[in-house]
Design a protein around this motif. Structure first.
Motif, PDB file in Angstrom:
ATOM      1  N   UNK A  80       0.857  -1.189   0.000  1.00 51.02           N
ATOM      2  CA  UNK A  80       0.000   0.000   0.000  1.00 51.02           C
ATOM      3  C   UNK A  80       0.886   1.229   0.000  1.00 51.02           C
ATOM      4  N   UNK A  81       0.391   2.343  -0.545  1.00 46.02           N
ATOM      5  CA  UNK A  81       1.164   3.585  -0.441  1.00 46.02           C
ATOM      6  C   UNK A  81       1.128   4.110   0.992  1.00 46.02           C
ATOM      7  N   UNK A  82       2.141   4.880   1.366  1.00 48.84           N
ATOM      8  CA  UNK A  82       2.217   5.432   2.726  1.00 48.84           C
ATOM      9  C   UNK A  82       1.002   6.296   3.046  1.00 48.84           C
ATOM     10  N   UNK A  83       0.361   6.841   2.017  1.00 45.98           N
ATOM     11  CA  UNK A  83      -0.801   7.722   2.217  1.00 45.98           C
ATOM     12  C   UNK A  83      -2.116   6.950   2.344  1.00 45.98           C
ATOM     13  N   UNK A  84      -2.065   5.632   2.264  1.00 46.05           N
ATOM     14  CA  UNK A  84      -3.263   4.789   2.311  1.00 46.05           C
ATOM     15  C   UNK A  84      -3.928   4.896   3.683  1.00 46.05           C
ATOM     16  N   UNK A  85      -5.247   4.898   3.702  1.00 44.68           N
ATOM     17  CA  UNK A  85      -6.001   4.996   4.950  1.00 44.68           C
ATOM     18  C   UNK A  85      -5.631   3.873   5.913  1.00 44.68           C
ATOM     19  N   UNK A  86      -5.422   4.216   7.186  1.00 48.08           N
ATOM     20  CA  UNK A  86      -5.093   3.211   8.188  1.00 48.08           C
ATOM     21  C   UNK A  86      -6.279   2.275   8.444  1.00 48.08           C
ATOM     22  N   UNK A  87      -7.472   2.815   8.370  1.00 46.11           N
ATOM     23  CA  UNK A  87      -8.667   1.977   8.524  1.00 46.11           C
ATOM     24  C   UNK A  87      -8.694   0.903   7.433  1.00 46.11           C
ATOM     25  N   UNK A  88      -8.442   1.309   6.201  1.00 41.42           N
ATOM     26  CA  UNK A  88      -8.466   0.342   5.095  1.00 41.42           C
ATOM     27  C   UNK A  88      -7.282  -0.614   5.169  1.00 41.42           C
ATOM     28  N   UNK A  89      -6.171  -0.141   5.721  1.00 43.60           N
ATOM     29  CA  UNK A  89      -5.022  -1.024   5.962  1.00 43.60           C
ATOM     30  C   UNK A  89      -5.427  -2.148   6.911  1.00 43.60           C
ATOM     31  N   UNK A  90      -6.125  -1.790   7.982  1.00 43.75           N
ATOM     32  CA  UNK A  90      -6.588  -2.789   8.950  1.00 43.75           C
ATOM     33  C   UNK A  90      -7.540  -3.782   8.275  1.00 43.75           C
ATOM     34  N   UNK A  91      -8.431  -3.279   7.435  1.00 42.51           N
ATOM     35  CA  UNK A  91      -9.383  -4.143   6.723  1.00 42.51           C
ATOM     36  C   UNK A  91      -8.630  -5.130   5.826  1.00 42.51           C
ATOM     37  N   UNK A  92      -7.571  -4.657   5.159  1.00 38.73           N
ATOM     38  CA  UNK A  92      -6.758  -5.544   4.315  1.00 38.73           C
ATOM     39  C   UNK A  92      -6.156  -6.681   5.134  1.00 38.73           C
ATOM     40  N   UNK A  93      -5.605  -6.346   6.288  1.00 38.99           N
ATOM     41  CA  UNK A  93      -5.030  -7.373   7.160  1.00 38.99           C
ATOM     42  C   UNK A  93      -6.078  -8.415   7.530  1.00 38.99           C
ATOM     43  N   UNK A  94      -7.264  -7.939   7.899  1.00 38.80           N
ATOM     44  CA  UNK A  94      -8.318  -8.850   8.345  1.00 38.80           C
ATOM     45  C   UNK A  94      -8.844  -9.720   7.207  1.00 38.80           C
ATOM     46  N   UNK A  95      -9.113  -9.103   6.061  1.00 33.76           N
ATOM     47  CA  UNK A  95      -9.732  -9.866   4.972  1.00 33.76           C
ATOM     48  C   UNK A  95      -8.767 -10.815   4.278  1.00 33.76           C
ATOM     49  N   UNK A  96      -7.518 -10.416   4.145  1.00 30.67           N
ATOM     50  CA  UNK A  96      -6.544 -11.245   3.429  1.00 30.67           C
ATOM     51  C   UNK A  96      -5.712 -12.123   4.372  1.00 30.67           C
ATOM     52  N   UNK A  97      -5.881 -11.953   5.683  1.00 25.43           N
ATOM     53  CA  UNK A  97      -5.124 -12.749   6.640  1.00 25.43           C
ATOM     54  C   UNK A  97      -3.629 -12.488   6.571  1.00 25.43           C
ATOM     55  N   UNK A  98      -3.256 -11.232   6.356  1.00 24.84           N
ATOM     56  CA  UNK A  98      -1.846 -10.886   6.188  1.00 24.84           C
ATOM     57  C   UNK A  98      -1.085 -10.921   7.510  1.00 24.84           C
ATOM     58  N   UNK A  99       0.199 -11.175   7.403  1.00 22.21           N
ATOM     59  CA  UNK A  99       1.078 -11.051   8.567  1.00 22.21           C
ATOM     60  C   UNK A  99       1.909  -9.778   8.460  1.00 22.21           C
ATOM     61  N   UNK A 100       2.237  -9.408   7.224  1.00 17.02           N
ATOM     62  CA  UNK A 100       3.030  -8.200   6.971  1.00 17.02           C
ATOM     63  C   UNK A 100       2.484  -7.491   5.739  1.00 17.02           C
ATOM     64  N   UNK A 101       2.718  -6.203   5.685  1.00 14.04           N
ATOM     65  CA  UNK A 101       2.275  -5.401   4.549  1.00 14.04           C
ATOM     66  C   UNK A 101       3.387  -4.410   4.213  1.00 14.04           C
ATOM     67  N   UNK A 102       3.778  -4.376   2.933  1.00 13.96           N
ATOM     68  CA  UNK A 102       4.843  -3.479   2.488  1.00 13.96           C
ATOM     69  C   UNK A 102       4.251  -2.110   2.195  1.00 13.96           C
ATOM     70  N   UNK A 103       4.957  -1.056   2.600  1.00 12.61           N
ATOM     71  CA  UNK A 103       4.508   0.318   2.382  1.00 12.61           C
ATOM     72  C   UNK A 103       5.472   0.992   1.407  1.00 12.61           C
ATOM     73  N   UNK A 104       4.922   1.660   0.401  1.00 11.76           N
ATOM     74  CA  UNK A 104       5.744   2.307  -0.622  1.00 11.76           C
ATOM     75  C   UNK A 104       5.415   3.800  -0.721  1.00 11.76           C
TER      76      UNK A 104
END
Length: 199
Positions: free
Chosen positions: A135-159
């Motif tokens: 996700x870009x650094x400007x991406x919403x933190x709320x939507x970042x959390x949703x991504x973690x929950x829906x995709x079951x992520x352990x880590x997310x790269x920020x660009x």
């Protein structure tokens, strides 16, 4: 500033006992930085050094311009390096990955690879996960959390806007005290920019 969560629901920030939406914050506000990356074409020595120095389960992979092209797991790097050590070859079959057991001699192999003369290059192209989520650094933190929950992520790269790796977010970064530590120092400024956001 404090964080709260009810059951499996999204954590929320409170400031002066008032809830504050995570939508006001950005992924860049909670990321860890700098990030240890590997290059698409990397020397055996450099790969061995990174595996010895860092216990990360995976690494972003970047091109010559430091732009993100994917990710690679520690396990895959270990298999590639062990194969290089055993057979003087870096072409690793799918079966080899399936059979790989984290080797008791892995650190010994890595240390020997570090001491070798005539460093060899490894092309990681065949082993890169080109579907790594970022996700870009400007991406919403709320939507970042949703991504973690829906995709079951352990880590997310920020660009950044040029697709250069600028940070990494783990599940732990979005929980309790870690979230408080990251957002606490900036919540007042965020609310000053959005005076009607706290209700």
């Amino acid at each position: 500033v404090s964080t709260q969560s009810t059951g499996d629901s999204e954590p929320f920030i409170t400031h002066n006992k008032q809830p504050v939406s995570l939508e006001l914050f950005r992924a860049g506000d909670t990321m860890s930085s700098p990030v240890v990356c590997v290059r698409k074409d990397e020397t055996v020595t450099e790969l061995a050094r990174k595996l010895l120095d860092y216990g990360h389960s995976g690494f972003p992979v970047v091109n010559e311009q430091n732009q993100l092209i994917g990710s690679i797991t520690r396990r895959i790097l270990a298999v590639v390096l062990e194969s290089n050590f055993d057979q003087d070859s870096v072409t690793v079959s799918y079966d080899k990955f399936l059979q790989h057991d984290p080797s008791y001699r892995q650190n010994t192999i890595l240390e020997k690879l570090l001491s070798e003369e005539g460093d060899r290059m490894v092309c990681l192209d065949p082993y890169i996960n080109q579907s790594a989520v970022s996700v870009p650094a400007s991406f919403s933190l709320h939507r970042t959390y949703v991504l973690f929950r829906t995709l079951g992520l352990r880590h997310l790269i920020v660009t950044d806007d040029n697709n250069t790796v600028v940070g990494m977010i783990s599940r732990k970064d979005l929980m309790g005290h870690a979230l408080e530590d990251r957002l606490g120092p900036i919540v007042k400024n965020v609310l000053e920019q959005h005076p009607s956001a706290s209700s």
